[in-house]
Scaffold this active site. Structure first.
Site, PDB file in Angstrom:
ATOM      1  N   HIS A  55      44.023  41.439  36.839  1.00  0.00           N
ATOM      2  CA  HIS A  55      42.564  40.688  36.560  1.00  0.00           C
ATOM      3  C   HIS A  55      41.583  41.533  36.563  1.00  0.00           C
ATOM      4  O   HIS A  55      41.654  42.830  36.653  1.00  0.00           O
ATOM      5  CB  HIS A  55      42.574  39.870  37.832  1.00  0.00           C
ATOM      6  CG  HIS A  55      42.661  40.331  39.129  1.00  0.00           C
ATOM      7  ND1 HIS A  55      41.819  41.191  39.917  1.00  0.00           N
ATOM      8  CD2 HIS A  55      43.524  39.914  40.114  1.00  0.00           C
ATOM      9  CE1 HIS A  55      42.078  41.486  40.906  1.00  0.00           C
ATOM     10  NE2 HIS A  55      43.368  40.882  41.118  1.00  0.00           N
ATOM     11  N   GLY A  57      39.388  42.516  38.631  1.00  0.00           N
ATOM     12  CA  GLY A  57      39.365  43.441  39.752  1.00  0.00           C
ATOM     13  C   GLY A  57      40.151  44.925  39.499  1.00  0.00           C
ATOM     14  O   GLY A  57      39.845  46.085  39.662  1.00  0.00           O
ATOM     15  N   HIS A  58      41.575  44.743  38.919  1.00  0.00           N
ATOM     16  CA  HIS A  58      42.570  45.861  38.472  1.00  0.00           C
ATOM     17  C   HIS A  58      41.773  46.785  37.318  1.00  0.00           C
ATOM     18  O   HIS A  58      41.616  48.057  37.335  1.00  0.00           O
ATOM     19  CB  HIS A  58      43.677  45.450  38.043  1.00  0.00           C
ATOM     20  CG  HIS A  58      44.430  44.867  38.917  1.00  0.00           C
ATOM     21  ND1 HIS A  58      44.822  43.385  38.886  1.00  0.00           N
ATOM     22  CD2 HIS A  58      45.156  45.237  40.141  1.00  0.00           C
ATOM     23  CE1 HIS A  58      45.670  43.100  39.925  1.00  0.00           C
ATOM     24  NE2 HIS A  58      45.483  43.967  40.599  1.00  0.00           N
ATOM     25  N   LYS A 170      38.844  45.783  48.301  1.00  0.00           N
ATOM     26  CA  LYS A 170      38.874  44.591  48.733  1.00  0.00           C
ATOM     27  C   LYS A 170      40.220  44.657  49.903  1.00  0.00           C
ATOM     28  O   LYS A 170      40.070  43.944  50.931  1.00  0.00           O
ATOM     29  CB  LYS A 170      39.527  43.690  47.619  1.00  0.00           C
ATOM     30  CG  LYS A 170      39.774  42.116  48.210  1.00  0.00           C
ATOM     31  CD  LYS A 170      40.245  41.346  47.217  1.00  0.00           C
ATOM     32  CE  LYS A 170      41.246  40.540  48.158  1.00  0.00           C
ATOM     33  NZ  LYS A 170      42.751  40.765  48.221  1.00  0.00           N
ATOM     34  N   SER A 206      41.615  38.434  43.316  1.00  0.00           N
ATOM     35  CA  SER A 206      42.759  38.591  44.038  1.00  0.00           C
ATOM     36  C   SER A 206      43.717  38.019  43.161  1.00  0.00           C
ATOM     37  O   SER A 206      43.750  36.672  42.726  1.00  0.00           O
ATOM     38  CB  SER A 206      42.690  38.038  45.122  1.00  0.00           C
ATOM     39  OG  SER A 206      44.045  37.945  45.731  1.00  0.00           O
ATOM     40  N   SER A 207      45.044  38.524  42.986  1.00  0.00           N
ATOM     41  CA  SER A 207      46.349  37.866  42.345  1.00  0.00           C
ATOM     42  C   SER A 207      46.563  36.562  43.006  1.00  0.00           C
ATOM     43  O   SER A 207      47.117  35.470  42.492  1.00  0.00           O
ATOM     44  CB  SER A 207      47.263  38.714  42.199  1.00  0.00           C
ATOM     45  OG  SER A 207      47.068  40.105  41.515  1.00  0.00           O
ATOM     46  N   ARG A 208      46.225  36.217  44.439  1.00  0.00           N
ATOM     47  CA  ARG A 208      46.632  35.214  45.251  1.00  0.00           C
ATOM     48  C   ARG A 208      45.613  34.073  45.021  1.00  0.00           C
ATOM     49  O   ARG A 208      46.152  33.104  45.266  1.00  0.00           O
ATOM     50  CB  ARG A 208      46.884  35.491  46.540  1.00  0.00           C
ATOM     51  CG  ARG A 208      47.852  36.485  46.735  1.00  0.00           C
ATOM     52  CD  ARG A 208      48.420  36.893  48.273  1.00  0.00           C
ATOM     53  NE  ARG A 208      49.618  37.147  48.557  1.00  0.00           N
ATOM     54  CZ  ARG A 208      49.752  38.632  48.586  1.00  0.00           C
ATOM     55  NH1 ARG A 208      48.796  39.322  48.765  1.00  0.00           N
ATOM     56  NH2 ARG A 208      51.062  39.161  48.836  1.00  0.00           N
TER      57      ARG A 208
END
Ligand code: PAF
Length: 301
Positions: A55, A57-58, A170, A206-208
């Site tokens: 996402h 963020g990455h 994060k 976050s992926s979550r």
């Protein structure tokens, strides 16, 4: 249009050579050979470790890597060793085709995507584990998690031998744990922390977050808002740390969160108790449906 190709042994020489091309490597020895070739040309190499589900963020980690290096490796490896027995490794979102497309679009030169067997061959018995800094916060609630992280990150750093490796703030405790490991083990890579990327409403990417229902997604930014309130109260001295954290738990429960693992203010370097004259951070981890959300931010000085 970007060319993505999977390396068959020996073709790594071309990795990153032509503009816009990206190579997928699955073998540690091949990755090392690729990096050695780059370094022999005087190129600076960065590693961005990920578990996929890429996402924004990455992508911001990749952008930070661009500023520090000539060649970028992003690893895609969902590391079962860092998931507890009751955690979500089976359901963790995985889509290698989409992930490689996004990483390639961000200018990554090599995606390193080893199989489980390549990373942990039969007979693998080594664990890299740290004490002290892994004890509080997530360490208290996720047994074995940090040993899983440090074991895989030590392997990735040895395989890729990057000049710099980039990790998101994060996962601030993870960043400190990795910095400590690199220092203790004399691993010659610089560890760079990169700021948390947030949705417009403040929710940390976050992926979550993919686990959240529409209703939970609407509640989720309360974690960030609550941590901001704690930081303000502690910085201005209007509340003690204990009172501010107690009020934060109550407000998260009122907002609809389930179990709250922790809300805490700690020393930003040691993660020990926060003390006067030293920089501090607020940390929070709380469950919302199937998602365990974590976030942190600095207490203004
Ligand atoms: O932050 C993550 O995604 C993971 O913990 C990491 C650093 C890639 C190790 O598996």
């Amino acid at each position: 249009m970007v060319a993505i190709r999977t390396s068959t042994k020996g073709t790594w020489e071309a990795a990153g050579d032509s503009a816009g091309s990206m190579t997928i490597i699955r073998d540690g020895a091949e990755l090392r050979a690729c990096v050695q070739a780059w370094k022999s040309e005087g190129l600076r190499v960065a590693l961005v470790p990920t578990m996929g589900a890429i996402h924004q963020g990455h992508i911001s980690l990749v952008q930070a890597a661009h500023e520090r290096s000539d060649r970028i490796i992003a690893s895609l490896f969902v590391n079962p060793k860092q998931f507890g027995p009751s955690e979500d490794v089976e359901t963790y979102p995985m889509d290698e085709v989409n992930d490689t497309r996004l990483l390639s679009g961000a200018g990554v030169h090599v995606v390193y995507a080893p199989s489980f067997k390549a990373m942990y061959p039969d007979g693998f018995v080594t664990t890299v584990s740290l004490s002290d800094i892994t004890a509080p916060l997530c360490g208290e609630f996720r047994d074995g998690h940090f040993a899983g992280v440090t074991t895989v990150v030590a392997k990735l750093l040895l395989q890729a031998a990057p000049d710099v490796a980039v990790f998101g703030e994060k996962d601030y405790q993870q960043l400190l744990v990795i910095r400590r490991m690199v220092k203790d083990l004399d691993i010659p890579s610089e560890i760079l922390g990169s700021p948390t990327v947030r949705e417009n409403d403040g929710l940390a990417m976050s992926s979550r977050n993919a686990y959240l229902s529409a209703e939970e997604r609407a509640i989720a930014p309360a974690l960030y808002q609550t941590l901001l309130a704690v930081a303000d109260q502690v910085a201005s001295g209007t509340e003690s740390i204990d009172n501010a954290c107690r009020a934060a738990r109550e407000s998260l429960q009122a907002a609809g969160f389930g179990d709250i693992d922790y809300i805490d203010v700690r020393d930003a370097q040691s993660l020990g108790p926060a003390g006067p004259g030293r920089s501090a951070r607020v940390f929070g981890a709380a469950w919302l449906g199937k998602a365990r959300l974590i976030d942190n931010l600095p207490v203004p000085e």
